[in-house]
Design an enzyme around this catalytic site. Structure first.
Site, PDB file in Angstrom:
ATOM      1  N   TRP A 173       0.899  -1.003   0.080  1.00 19.01           N
ATOM      2  CA  TRP A 173      -0.045  -0.429  -0.059  1.00 19.01           C
ATOM      3  C   TRP A 173       1.007   1.198  -0.062  1.00 19.01           C
ATOM      4  O   TRP A 173       0.587   2.176  -0.528  1.00 19.01           O
ATOM      5  CB  TRP A 173      -1.035  -0.039   1.132  1.00 19.01           C
ATOM      6  CG  TRP A 173      -1.762  -0.996   1.130  1.00 19.01           C
ATOM      7  CD1 TRP A 173      -2.155  -2.140   1.989  1.00 19.01           C
ATOM      8  CD2 TRP A 173      -2.730  -1.455   0.004  1.00 19.01           C
ATOM      9  NE1 TRP A 173      -2.900  -3.255   1.784  1.00 19.01           N
ATOM     10  CE2 TRP A 173      -3.494  -2.820   0.472  1.00 19.01           C
ATOM     11  CE3 TRP A 173      -3.124  -0.963  -1.176  1.00 19.01           C
ATOM     12  CZ2 TRP A 173      -4.392  -3.270  -0.521  1.00 19.01           C
ATOM     13  CZ3 TRP A 173      -4.284  -1.351  -1.899  1.00 19.01           C
ATOM     14  CH2 TRP A 173      -4.683  -2.642  -1.377  1.00 19.01           C
ATOM     15  N   ASP A 200      -1.537   6.725   6.657  1.00 20.79           N
ATOM     16  CA  ASP A 200      -2.460   5.575   6.230  1.00 20.79           C
ATOM     17  C   ASP A 200      -2.787   4.682   7.369  1.00 20.79           C
ATOM     18  O   ASP A 200      -1.737   3.937   7.734  1.00 20.79           O
ATOM     19  CB  ASP A 200      -1.998   4.837   5.019  1.00 20.79           C
ATOM     20  CG  ASP A 200      -3.071   3.982   4.527  1.00 20.79           C
ATOM     21  OD1 ASP A 200      -4.124   3.697   5.154  1.00 20.79           O
ATOM     22  OD2 ASP A 200      -2.625   3.218   3.496  1.00 20.79           O
ATOM     23  N   LYS A 239     -11.288  -2.433   7.332  1.00 24.86           N
ATOM     24  CA  LYS A 239     -10.551  -3.235   8.107  1.00 24.86           C
ATOM     25  C   LYS A 239     -10.739  -3.298   9.408  1.00 24.86           C
ATOM     26  O   LYS A 239     -11.142  -4.258  10.097  1.00 24.86           O
ATOM     27  CB  LYS A 239      -9.007  -2.919   7.849  1.00 24.86           C
ATOM     28  CG  LYS A 239      -8.438  -2.493   6.573  1.00 24.86           C
ATOM     29  CD  LYS A 239      -8.300  -3.829   5.530  1.00 24.86           C
ATOM     30  CE  LYS A 239      -8.289  -3.779   4.134  1.00 24.86           C
ATOM     31  NZ  LYS A 239      -7.502  -2.729   3.993  1.00 24.86           N
TER      32      LYS A 239
HETATM   33  C1  LIG Z   1      -6.691  -2.151   2.382  1.00 24.18           C
HETATM   34  C2  LIG Z   1      -5.725  -1.122   2.470  1.00 24.18           C
HETATM   35  C3  LIG Z   1      -5.619  -0.078   1.637  1.00 24.18           C
HETATM   36  C4  LIG Z   1      -6.677   0.038   0.273  1.00 24.18           C
HETATM   37  O1  LIG Z   1      -7.775   0.307   0.906  1.00 24.18           O
HETATM   38  P1  LIG Z   1      -8.966   0.235  -0.360  1.00 24.18           P
HETATM   39  O2  LIG Z   1     -10.074   0.909   0.280  1.00 24.18           O
HETATM   40  O3  LIG Z   1      -9.354  -0.781  -0.939  1.00 24.18           O
HETATM   41  O4  LIG Z   1      -8.580   1.246  -1.351  1.00 24.18           O
HETATM   42  C5  LIG Z   1      -5.009   1.145   1.921  1.00 24.18           C
HETATM   43  N1  LIG Z   1      -3.749   0.973   2.608  1.00 24.18           N
HETATM   44  C6  LIG Z   1      -3.891   0.178   3.701  1.00 24.18           C
HETATM   45  C7  LIG Z   1      -3.039   0.053   4.717  1.00 24.18           C
HETATM   46  C8  LIG Z   1      -5.045  -0.871   3.541  1.00 24.18           C
HETATM   47  O5  LIG Z   1      -4.981  -1.927   4.721  1.00 24.18           O
END
Ligand SMILES: *Cc1c(COP(=O)(O)O)cnc(C)c1O
Length: 375
Positions: free
Chosen positions: A121, A188, A212
């Site tokens: 990511w 993030d 998540k």
């Molecule tokens: C799952 C994830 C993403 C991507 O998320 P989407 O909502 O599918 O775009 C980005 N960063 C992290 C840390 C993730 O776990």
């Protein structure tokens, strides 16, 4: 006897009185949610806030629904301990769209942003930023297949901002310390937000896809400190401009009505548990599983012990030929979602907030039983 116990199937009673076997949900995302959020959602699908209408067939501008968004935004700020100098909005496009919106809004063509490369990511965030300006990757753990968090690196004061990923969902590493940065920090937190107390004031921006640890798929939380990062001078399309969404309270266009509702009820549950207690709970779950991985001769962990994530536990069988048998045993024991990400293989147990420790115990029991049979 212990062996028999280990494969015992636990039962849960569902509302209409039918007994169902409990499935232990280790999915990496979309992922397990607290039962209260599921129950509230079922009720609201039938009759939302006494309107006599379903949550998914009313106007997002009804006062009942506006109250949902307002409370969710307020709860986020309360849980992050931030005040009026911060805005919280719920957007669409996933965390992935943030990889573009951040540099589009903040990184001018001739400016440089610093990024920490700790996984798939993070790498995608780096790639997207490159479409808008210069990217300085201050450190990377790609040399060892992202199995650790780089520690000694310098963030240049010339950077527009520093971007990092607090938890690497695919590789199972987590940042327990954030660097002191001379420039605004953007993080993030998709896969560990609200798993522990965080001082939101240390960050200029926090974002997280809900699916998540905070809600279902379909909405992304963005928390921004006002004026913390100077806007880039380029023209920004309306829907991709943070200020538009902030000024309109997440309602510039139709928001993800259902996803934000489920998120609200997940946030209420998180608040009722408390972030200190949540951290203890998550630590206990992770400690239990890592202890078994380290003890059991059939398995081994794949990341540096000091960087082991409490959210996503990655491990492998020392003999990969036994993997299929272990997955079969997991299936029989109602242990679901344990396959590692397609890019790394092996096993990954995601232990998000809503997962109970009894589920981790059920996995540990299966690992012990597997050792008894194969060891
Ligand atoms: C799952 C994830 C993403 C991507 O998320 P989407 O909502 O599918 O775009 C980005 N960063 C992290 C840390 C993730 O776990």
């Amino acid at each position: 006897m212990a062996a028999k116990n280990s494969l015992r199937v636990s039962l849960i009673r569902i509302t209409n009185g039918i007994l169902m076997t409990k499935v232990h949900n280790f999915s990496a995302g979309p992922a397990i949610l607290p039962p209260s959020a599921i129950q509230e959602s079922i009720a609201a699908l039938q009759n939302f806030a006494g309107t006599g209408l379903s949550l998914i067939e009313i106007s997002h501008r009804s006062k009942e629904y506006e109250a949902v968004v307002a409370e969710a935004q307020a709860l986020v700020k309360e849980l992050l301990n931030v005040g009026d100098d911060y805005d919280a909005v719920f957007l669409q496009g996933g965390a992935s769209l943030q990889f573009d919106m951040i540099p589009m809004n903040f990184l001018g063509d001739n400016e440089t942003a610093s990024y920490l490369n700790t996984g798939v990511w993070a790498k995608r965030a780096v790639k997207e930023a490159g479409f808008f300006g210069n990217v300085n990757v201050v450190a990377s753990s790609e040399d060892k297949n992202f199995s650790y968090i780089p520690k000694d690196y310098v963030i240049s004061g010339d950077s527009k901002y520093f971007h990092c990923t607090s938890n690497n969902t695919i590789y199972g590493t987590e940042m327990f310390h954030f660097p002191t940065s001379p420039v605004p920090v953007v993080c993030d937190m998709s896969s560990d937000i609200f798993s522990r107390p965080i001082n939101g004031n240390d960050f200029a921006m926090i974002y997280a896809g809900a699916q998540k640890n905070m809600g279902p798929a379909g909405t992304t939380l963005v928390v921004l400190k006002k004026d913390a990062i100077k806007k880039a001078s380029r023209k920004i399309p309306t829907m991709l401009d943070y200020q538009i969404h902030i000024d309109n309270g997440s309602m510039y266009n139709t928001p993800s009505v259902f996803a934000i509702f489920v998120t609200l009820h997940t946030l209420r549950w998180i608040k009722s548990v408390g972030l200190e207690a949540m951290e203890q709970r998550n630590k206990a779950k992770a400690d239990l599983l890592y202890a078994e991985i380290d003890r059991n001769g059939l398995f081994r962990g794949t990341v540096a012990p000091e960087d082991r994530s409490r959210m996503n536990v990655n491990f492998v069988l020392n003999n990969p030929e036994l993997e299929a048998d272990f997955f079969a045993m997991c299936k029989a024991a109602n242990l679901s979602g344990l396959k590692g990400h397609r890019s790394v293989g092996g096993l990954r147990a995601s232990l998000y907030n809503a997962l109970e420790i009894e589920s981790v115990q059920a996995l540990v029991d299966a690992m012990k039983e597997f050792e008894r049979i194969k060891g």
